[in-house]
Write an enzyme that holds these catalytic residues in place. Structure first.
Site, PDB file in Angstrom:
ATOM      1  N   GLU A 114       0.843  -1.255   0.166  1.00 47.60           N
ATOM      2  CA  GLU A 114       0.153  -0.140  -0.093  1.00 47.60           C
ATOM      3  C   GLU A 114       0.851   1.285   0.219  1.00 47.60           C
ATOM      4  OE1 GLU A 114      -2.627  -0.076   3.163  1.00 47.60           O
ATOM      5  OE2 GLU A 114      -3.607  -2.022   2.749  1.00 47.60           O
ATOM      6  N   GLU A 181      -8.700   1.528  -4.419  1.00 47.03           N
ATOM      7  CA  GLU A 181      -9.857   1.449  -3.186  1.00 47.03           C
ATOM      8  C   GLU A 181     -10.647   2.825  -2.995  1.00 47.03           C
ATOM      9  OE1 GLU A 181      -8.972  -1.000  -0.061  1.00 47.03           O
ATOM     10  OE2 GLU A 181     -10.531  -0.598   1.100  1.00 47.03           O
TER      11      GLU A 181
HETATM   12  O1  KIV Z   1      -6.748  -6.813   2.688  1.00 49.15           O
HETATM   13  C1  KIV Z   1      -7.787  -6.740   1.665  1.00 49.15           C
HETATM   14  O2  KIV Z   1      -8.642  -7.457   1.636  1.00 49.15           O
HETATM   15  C2  KIV Z   1      -7.542  -5.738   0.436  1.00 49.15           C
HETATM   16  C3  KIV Z   1      -8.867  -5.615  -0.256  1.00 49.15           C
HETATM   17  C4  KIV Z   1      -9.630  -4.778   0.369  1.00 49.15           C
HETATM   18  C5  KIV Z   1      -8.232  -4.739  -1.507  1.00 49.15           C
HETATM   19  O3  KIV Z   1      -6.489  -5.076   0.616  1.00 49.15           O
END
Ligand code: KIV
EC number: 2.1.2.11
Length: 264
Positions: A114, A181
């Site tokens: 991320e 997201e």
């Molecule tokens: O951790 C997760 O499930 C995610 C999704 C929401 C894309 O990163």
């Protein structure tokens, strides 16, 4: 059965075939998802919340993601598995490399991390060492304490332009996939058109190349708060297998997510 590969995903993008992906944490659901036509699964750090009952993804460890990756791999031997690098497991490129090695050995095909431009050195280092990388921009849950909550991102022009810049930098550094997201649909469209790598949306409208859902959100097990983008396919379809099939079909047809699941 042939394994699903990243080149298959790039082909789907070119052919404008919209594909559904989902999170998976165990062998039984992974097998069921694969049988119903989902060949890309994420072992997400969302497991901290939906499996462990924590109030954020922050407590999740590399070992926990590795454990669930091993479980999912047994259930879906041919699926393309994305394994999440959890909070603070990729603070430096070297640490990212150590963490990614654990997840790839557990059965992952690529890792997801991320953040934006600051990760370019890390993305480059992993890619050069045979670890494919998926970026994740927009609402990045590991940054919940910076955002002050789970809020839609990229709403104003400055933030939107920054996000597009970050996406392009990640692709340039070698990222082969991007999760987007909770961003407005127009921004998701711009990013999807701008990048040549496939973009997978969650709360980003039906304009991205693929969709992802946390499996619990697809079955209406949302534990109180239901995100706007979630859809309870189980109550519409009646049983779990039909629900997964319905999700796959509605994504392919561009029916899900609808306007009611998207941000303007
Ligand atoms: O951790 C997760 O499930 C995610 C999704 C929401 C894309 O990163």
């Amino acid at each position: 059965m042939k394994p699903t590969t990243l080149s298959q995903l790039r082909q789907w993008k070119q052919e404008k075939h919209k594909f559904a992906t989902i999170t998976a944490y165990d062998a039984s659901f992974a097998q069921l998802f694969a049988e119903q036509g989902i060949s890309v699964m994420l072992i997400g750090d969302s497991l901290g919340m939906v499996v462990q009952g924590q109030d954020s993804t922050l407590p999740v460890t590399v070992e926990e993601i590795a454990y669930h990756t091993r479980c999912v791999r047994r259930g879906a031997p041919h699926a393309l598995l994305l394994a999440d690098l959890p909070f603070m497991s990729y603070a430096t490129p070297e640490q990212a490399f150590e963490s990614a090695a654990v997840l790839m050995r557990a059965g992952g095909n690529m890792v997801k991390l991320e953040g934006g431009g600051w990760l370019c050195d890390t993305v480059r280092m992993l890619t050069e060492r045979a670890v494919p990388v998926c970026g994740h921009l927009g609402l990045t849950p590991q940054s919940v304490n910076i955002f002050g909550g789970y809020k839609v991102q990229g709403r104003d022009e400055v933030a939107a332009n920054q996000l597009i810049k970050d996406a392009m930098m990640l692709e340039e550094a070698g990222a082969q996939l991007l999760v987007l997201e909770c961003v407005p649909v127009d921004l998701a469209r711009r990013v999807t058109e701008e990048l040549s790598i496939p973009v997978i949306g969650i709360g980003a409208g039906n304009v991205t190349d693929g969709q992802i859902l946390v499996m619990h959100d697809a079955f209406g097990i949302t534990g109180g708060h239901t995100p706007k983008f979630a859809k309870d396919f189980l109550s519409e379809a009646g049983d779990i297998r039909s629900a997964v099939r319905l999700y796959v079909d509605q994504v392919a047809q561009g029916v899900y997510p609808g306007e009611e699941h998207s941000f303007k």
